[in-house]
Design an enzyme around this catalytic site. Structure first.
Site: not given
Length: 514
Positions: A227, A453, A483
Site C-alpha cells: 500500500s 483492489d 487490498h
C-alpha cells in the site's frame, strides 16, 4: 468530521489487525555523533502502546522464538543530521534458517501512512515464515507513528465526537461545520506535535530506512512494501537506487496522481469492490440476504445511508451509527474478501436498526480499540499526507468536483471528494504534488497489482513500473479481490514473490496469476 483515508492512506494496519503518547521524545545530541555506528539493543517486546493500537505483547513465533524490539536513533531534521534526534521503534524476528544461507534483513512497511509496523508484523508472522528462512524479518513505526515520535492531535473522547460528525455535507451549514472541524483537528496537531510536524515527509522516512539498513549491517536494503509502503519504497529507490536489494511492491500506489486524482481513483476502486462483493453474494445458490442483484444491493445500501444521514441508529455503547460511520465501515470491509461475510452481517443488522457490526468495522478504520482508545493512525495519516502533498483544496473546489466523484461512485463519491479538505490550514507546507520514484540504476523491483483492489486500484501498478524507469519495475498481475496480493495466499503470487526474495529469480514481466 474526519476525512477518510485516501489512496495514500489505505489503512492496512487497521484493515488487517482490526483493533489488534508520544513516547519517543526529541533529544539534543553532540555534534560528533555518528548514528550509523549505533548498536541496537534487542529485547523482548513490550505490549503495544496506545498509539500503536494497544493490546498484548506479540505471541511467540511458530517454534517458540520470541519477537525482539529495539530503538534506533535518527535525526529529527535530516537537513541537520548532527542535531536533535528522535527514537524509532523497531521489531524483528531473527532468521529461522541456516546462518550460512541468510541474505540479510527484510524490512516491511505495511502502509497507511500511519500504520505501526511494530504492531502489524507479528500479526503476519505465520504468513512470512518461508521468507524468514533466509531473512531477519524487520519492521518499524515510521517517524510520526506509534512510538516513533508519534503525532498527537485529539484525545480519545474528542476523537469519539470527531468521528461521529458528518463528513458528507449537504448544505452550507454542514459544509462550514466540516471545514471548521477539520481546521480544529489540524490546529490540535500543531498544538500537540509542533516540533515533529515539519519532519514527517516520506522522504524523511526513506532516509530513516537507509540509516536502518546501515545499522542492521546490510549493504543493500531488501524491502517489502504494501500500500503506502510502495510509495515509501519508490521514494527510497529514487534517493538511493544503488542501495536497493531485492524489493517487492504490493498493492501499489499510483505515483503519477495528485491527492485529488488519488481520491477519485479510490472512489472508482471501492465502487468496483462493492459491486464485486454484491455480485458474489447474489450469485450464490442460496438467497443473498442483502439484495437480489448487484443493482438492488447498491440501491438498498444507498437508501440505508440516506436514512442514517437524518436518523442514526444504535451502534456500540452510547455511540450511534451515522451515515459517515456506516460508509467507513463498508469501505473497511472491502479491504479483504475475508471480511465480506462481516459486511453482509453488518448490513443485515443495520437494515433491522442495529449498527453494531458496521460501527465495529468503522472503528477499525479509525484505529479505535474495544477499550475506547485510539491509535495515532489518523493523526499520523494526516500529518504525513499533508507534509507530502502540496495541493490545498477549498470547499468551492470540492463542490465543483462532486459531479465527477459521484459519477465514479454514487456511494463513495461524496465521502472521498470531501476527504480532500484534510489539509486545510495545515501548519506545514506540502512538499510536492506527486512523489518522485524514478530510480535509474536500481535493481529490479517486483511490482504486484491486484485487479480487484479497492484502495490502490490496479492501474497504479503499471504507472509505478513506468515511473520507476526502464529495466527497474517488473509487473505482476493478480486477478483477485481485496487490498494486496501476497496475503491472499494465492499460490502463484506466493511462488513469484518468494522466488525473487529468496532466490533472486525475477519473474517474466507481465506474469498473470489468478
Amino acid at each position: 468530521m474526519p476525512n477518510p483515508p485516501r489512496v495514500r492512506a489505505a489503512a492496512l494496519t487497521a484493515s488487517v489487525v482490526l483493533l489488534s503518547t508520544l513516547l519517543a521524545g526529541c533529544g539534543d545530541d553532540s555534534e560528533d555523533q555518528d548514528l550509523t555506528a549505533q548498536k541496537l539493543s534487542w529485547k523482548d517486546c513490550p505490549a503495544p502502546s496506545p498509539a500503536e493500537g494497544g493490546g498484548d505483547a506479540p505471541s511467540p513465533l511458530p517454534g517458540g522464538d520470541e519477537w525482539q524490539c529495539a530503538t534506533m536513533k535518527a535525526p529529527l531534521d535530516w537537513d541537520r543530521p548532527k542535531g536533535d534526534t528522535i527514537d524509532l521503534a523497531l521489531i524483528r524476528a531473527k532468521s529461522s534458517g541456516d546462518e550460512s544461507r541468510r541474505i540479510g534483513s527484510l524490512v516491511f512497511n505495511f502502509g497507511g501512512p500511519g500504520g505501526s509496523g511494530v504492531t502489524t508484523l507479528p500479526a503476519f508472522g505465520a504468513d512470512y515464515a518461508k521468507l524468514r528462512t533466509r531473512y531477519d524479518l524487520v519492521s518499524f513505526d515510521p517517524r510520526g507513528v506509534g512510538r516513533s515520535a508519534g503525532v498527537e492531535c485529539l484525545n480519545d473522547g474528542q476523537l469519539d465526537a470527531y468521528f461521529q460528525q458528518d463528513a458528507t455535507p449537504d448544505d452550507a451549514i454542514e459544509r462550514t461545520e466540516l471545514l471548521d472541524n477539520t481546521k480544529e483537528f489540524n490546529a490540535a496537531c500543531e498544538d500537540n506535535s509542533e516540533k515533529v510536524l515539519p519532519h514527517v515527509h516520506t522522504a524523511d522516512a526513506a532516509r530513516d530506512m537507509d540509516l536502518m539498513r546501515q545499522v542492521l549491517g546490510d549493504d543493500k536494503l531488501h524491502y517489502f512494501g504494501i500500500s503506502y509502503g510502495t510509495e515509501l519504497g519508490g521514494v527510497y529507490a529514487h534517493l538511493f537506487p544503488k542501495r536497493v536489494g531485492r524489493a517487492v511492491f504490493d498493492a501499489v500506489v499510483d505515483p503519477t496522481q495528485d491527492s485529488e486524482q488519488g481520491s477519485l481513483s479510490q472512489a472508482k476502486g471501492f465502487q468496483l469492490a462493492l459491486d464485486n462483493f454484491a455480485r458474489d453474494c447474489t450469485s450464490k445458490t442460496e438467497d443473498c440476504p442483502i439484495g437480489d442483484s448487484v443493482q438492488d444491493v447498491g440501491n438498498r445500501i444507498a437508501e440505508l445511508l440516506k436514512d442514517l444521514d437524518g436518523k442514526p441508529i444504535p451502534g456500540i455503547g452510547s455511540r450511534q451509527l451515522t451515515q459517515t460511520a456506516a460508509t467507513g465501515g463498508i469501505a473497511q470491509a472491502l479491504y479483504s474478501k475475508d471480511y465480506w461475510e462481516f459486511l453482509t452481517e453488518g448490513l443485515e443488522q443495520a437494515y433491522d436498526g442495529n449498527g453494531q457490526m458496521l460501527m465495529f468495522l468503522s472503528d477499525a478504520m479509525n484505529g479505535r480499540n474495544q477499550n475506547g482508545e485510539y491509535s495515532n493512525i489518523s493523526a499520523a495519516n494526516v500529518a504525513i499526507n499533508c507534509a507530502d502533498e502540496k495541493p490545498r483544496y477549498t470547499v468551492d473546489q470540492v463542490q465543483r468536483k462532486l459531479p465527477e466523484f459521484r459519477a465514479a461512485s454514487a456511494l463513495f463519491g461524496d465521502y472521498l471528494a470531501w476527504s480532500t479538505l484534510s489539509c486545510a490550514d495545515w501548519a506545514v507546507p506540502g512538499a510536492a504534488a506527486r512523489p518522485d520514484v524514478s530510480a535509474p540504476g536500481s535493481a529490479p523491483i517486483l511490482v504486484v497489482g491486484n485487479t480487484g483492489d479497492p484502495a490502490t486500484p490496479y492501474e497504479g501498478a503499471r504507472k509505478m513500473v513506468t515511473a520507476l524507469g526502464k529495466g527497474v519495475g517488473v509487473e505482476l498481475t493478480y486477478k483477485g479481490q481485496g487490498h494486496g496480493a501476497y496475503d491472499s495466499k494465492n499460490p502463484c503470487v506466493r511462488a513469484a514473490v518468494d522466488g525473487y526474495l529468496l532466490d533472486g529469480r525475477v519473474p517474466a514481466a507481465g506474469t498473470v496469476c489468478s
